[in-house]
Motif scaffolding. Structure first.
Motif, short mmCIF file in Angstrom:
data_model
loop_
_atom_site.label_atom_id
_atom_site.label_comp_id
_atom_site.label_asym_id
_atom_site.label_seq_id
_atom_site.Cartn_x
_atom_site.Cartn_y
_atom_site.Cartn_z
N LEU A 137 57.45 49.70 32.50
CA LEU A 137 56.27 48.87 32.33
C LEU A 137 55.16 49.70 31.70
O LEU A 137 54.79 50.76 32.22
CB LEU A 137 55.79 48.32 33.68
CG LEU A 137 56.73 47.37 34.41
CD1 LEU A 137 56.12 46.95 35.74
CD2 LEU A 137 57.04 46.15 33.55
N LYS A 138 54.64 49.22 30.60
CA LYS A 138 53.50 49.87 29.96
C LYS A 138 52.26 49.02 30.26
O LYS A 138 52.16 47.88 29.80
CB LYS A 138 53.71 49.98 28.45
CG LYS A 138 52.64 50.79 27.75
CD LYS A 138 52.96 50.99 26.28
CE LYS A 138 51.89 51.85 25.60
NZ LYS A 138 52.21 52.08 24.16
N THR A 139 51.35 49.56 31.04
CA THR A 139 50.22 48.78 31.51
C THR A 139 48.90 49.52 31.29
O THR A 139 48.87 50.74 31.14
CB THR A 139 50.35 48.46 33.01
OG1 THR A 139 50.20 49.68 33.76
CG2 THR A 139 51.68 47.83 33.33
N LYS A 143 43.23 47.36 34.28
CA LYS A 143 43.34 45.91 34.24
C LYS A 143 44.53 45.41 35.06
O LYS A 143 44.44 44.38 35.72
CB LYS A 143 43.48 45.43 32.80
CG LYS A 143 42.25 45.69 31.94
CD LYS A 143 42.47 45.20 30.52
CE LYS A 143 41.24 45.45 29.65
NZ LYS A 143 41.46 45.00 28.25
N ALA A 144 45.64 46.14 35.00
CA ALA A 144 46.87 45.66 35.64
C ALA A 144 46.93 45.99 37.11
O ALA A 144 47.58 45.31 37.89
CB ALA A 144 48.08 46.26 34.93
N GLY A 145 46.27 47.07 37.53
CA GLY A 145 46.32 47.45 38.93
C GLY A 145 47.44 48.41 39.27
O GLY A 145 47.51 48.94 40.37
N ILE A 146 48.36 48.63 38.33
CA ILE A 146 49.44 49.59 38.52
C ILE A 146 49.55 50.46 37.27
O ILE A 146 49.15 50.06 36.18
CB ILE A 146 50.80 48.92 38.80
CG1 ILE A 146 51.23 48.06 37.62
CG2 ILE A 146 50.74 48.09 40.07
CD1 ILE A 146 52.65 47.52 37.75
N SER A 147 50.08 51.66 37.43
CA SER A 147 50.20 52.59 36.31
C SER A 147 51.49 52.34 35.54
O SER A 147 52.44 51.75 36.05
CB SER A 147 50.17 54.03 36.81
OG SER A 147 51.23 54.26 37.73
N SER A 148 51.52 52.79 34.30
CA SER A 148 52.74 52.69 33.49
C SER A 148 53.83 53.56 34.09
O SER A 148 53.56 54.59 34.71
CB SER A 148 52.45 53.15 32.05
OG SER A 148 51.50 52.33 31.43
N GLY A 149 55.08 53.15 33.91
CA GLY A 149 56.18 53.95 34.40
C GLY A 149 57.43 53.14 34.66
O GLY A 149 57.51 51.96 34.32
N GLY A 195 51.68 35.47 37.13
CA GLY A 195 51.04 35.18 35.85
C GLY A 195 51.06 36.42 34.99
O GLY A 195 52.10 37.03 34.77
N ASN A 196 49.90 36.86 34.54
CA ASN A 196 49.80 38.05 33.69
C ASN A 196 49.22 39.26 34.41
O ASN A 196 48.89 40.26 33.78
CB ASN A 196 48.93 37.74 32.45
CG ASN A 196 49.58 36.70 31.56
OD1 ASN A 196 50.78 36.74 31.32
ND2 ASN A 196 48.78 35.76 31.07
N LYS A 197 49.11 39.18 35.73
CA LYS A 197 48.49 40.27 36.48
C LYS A 197 49.43 40.82 37.55
O LYS A 197 50.20 40.08 38.16
CB LYS A 197 47.19 39.78 37.13
CG LYS A 197 46.38 40.89 37.77
CD LYS A 197 45.04 40.39 38.28
CE LYS A 197 44.24 41.52 38.92
NZ LYS A 197 42.91 41.04 39.42
N TYR A 198 49.33 42.14 37.77
CA TYR A 198 50.11 42.81 38.81
C TYR A 198 49.22 43.06 40.03
O TYR A 198 48.06 43.48 39.89
CB TYR A 198 50.65 44.15 38.32
CG TYR A 198 51.74 44.02 37.26
CD1 TYR A 198 53.08 43.91 37.62
CD2 TYR A 198 51.40 43.99 35.91
CE1 TYR A 198 54.07 43.79 36.66
CE2 TYR A 198 52.38 43.87 34.94
CZ TYR A 198 53.71 43.76 35.32
OH TYR A 198 54.68 43.64 34.36
N TYR A 199 49.79 42.83 41.22
CA TYR A 199 49.06 43.04 42.46
C TYR A 199 49.82 44.05 43.33
O TYR A 199 50.92 43.73 43.81
CB TYR A 199 48.91 41.73 43.23
CG TYR A 199 48.17 40.64 42.49
CD1 TYR A 199 46.80 40.46 42.67
CD2 TYR A 199 48.85 39.79 41.60
CE1 TYR A 199 46.11 39.45 41.99
CE2 TYR A 199 48.16 38.78 40.92
CZ TYR A 199 46.80 38.62 41.12
OH TYR A 199 46.13 37.64 40.45
#
Length: 247
Positions: A137-139, A143-149, A195-199
């Motif tokens: 996941l590239k985030t 904005k996303a709430g989680i880091s890329s990885g 949707g488009n957001k990670y929690y």
């Protein structure tokens, strides 16, 4: 080498062109035959390039120069597994792999000399080993709430997704008799994509907050099915997300 690769690519695309022409007038009942033909063409392509250098271009992996008192650094178990990987848009199958959760490194074995090679994480969009699918996941963390990885994919349907960040850490203790003792600890985290957001979620309360629109029904479902968010998180999160998605 470049000439060989060019010939192989030419063979592959010529095969696809021939197949497209052959099946261009096909009816619905020919779809299975068409899919099989495409699969065979890809198999010929991969066989022509074996071992495929595009996958084995990273630095060599050397493991750890010390032993651990407890635990091991890899996903699931300390041994190689055969799986598939989508790397730079190309699907490679029957690849020997393991995933180092301390260094966050995906490792493949070069079939010619059994050298262990570290892949570049963001080039591996998906891979599968030990019956688990992982995705990169590239985030935008802010904005996303989680880091890329790299994340384990526990559930995915439409815009709903449950992912798990599998990580391990090393703790050290000094022993007068044995010197430095090293122990491995799990350090996992979960996130729900709605949707488009990670929690980020760590327990039942977080899940209920994410699905606040169905909070009462979800509470009843969790209670009725005795979901354990403390000792059985993978199962509890997965069932809660899939239940909400079914509404």
């Amino acid at each position: 080498m470049k000439s060989f690769h060019s010939k192989s690519l030419l063979l592959f695309f010529c095969s696809l062109f021939f197949l497209t022409k052959t099946f261009s007038q096909s009816t619905a009942e020919d779809s299975i035959a068409y899919a099989s033909a495409i699969k065979n063409a890809k198999a010929i392509y991969h066989k022509a390039l074996y071992p495929e250098e595009g996958l084995y271009t990273g630095p060599e992996y050397y493991g750890y120069p010390f032993r651990f008192q407890e635990g091991q650094p890899y996903y699931y178990k300390d041994q190689m597994d055969t799986g598939w990987i989508q790397y730079e848009g190309v699907l490679y199958e029957n690849i020997g792999m393991r995933y180092d959760l301390i260094r966050d490194q995906l490792i493949v074995t070069q079939p010619k000399n059994n050298a262990r090679i570290c892949l570049i994480n963001d080039r591996a969009s998906r891979f599968h080993l030990f019956n688990t699918t992982f995705i990169y996941l590239k985030t935008d963390t802010a904005k996303a709430g989680i880091s890329s990885g790299i994340y384990a994919l526990l559930y995915e349907h439409n815009d709903n997704m449950l992912v798990k960040r599998n990580r391990k850490t090393i703790t050290e203790e000094l022993s007068l008799a044995e010197g430095i003792l090293r122990f491995i600890n799990d350090n996992n985290s979960f996130a729900i994509k709605k949707g488009n957001k990670y929690y980020p979620v760590s327990g039942k309360k977080d899940v209920l907050n994410v699905y606040a629109d169905k909070k009462k029904q979800l509470q009843q479902y969790i209670r009725r099915n005795k979901l354990d968010f403390k000792h059985d998180k993978d199962n509890a999160f997965t069932k809660a997300v899939s239940w909400y998605d079914s509404l």
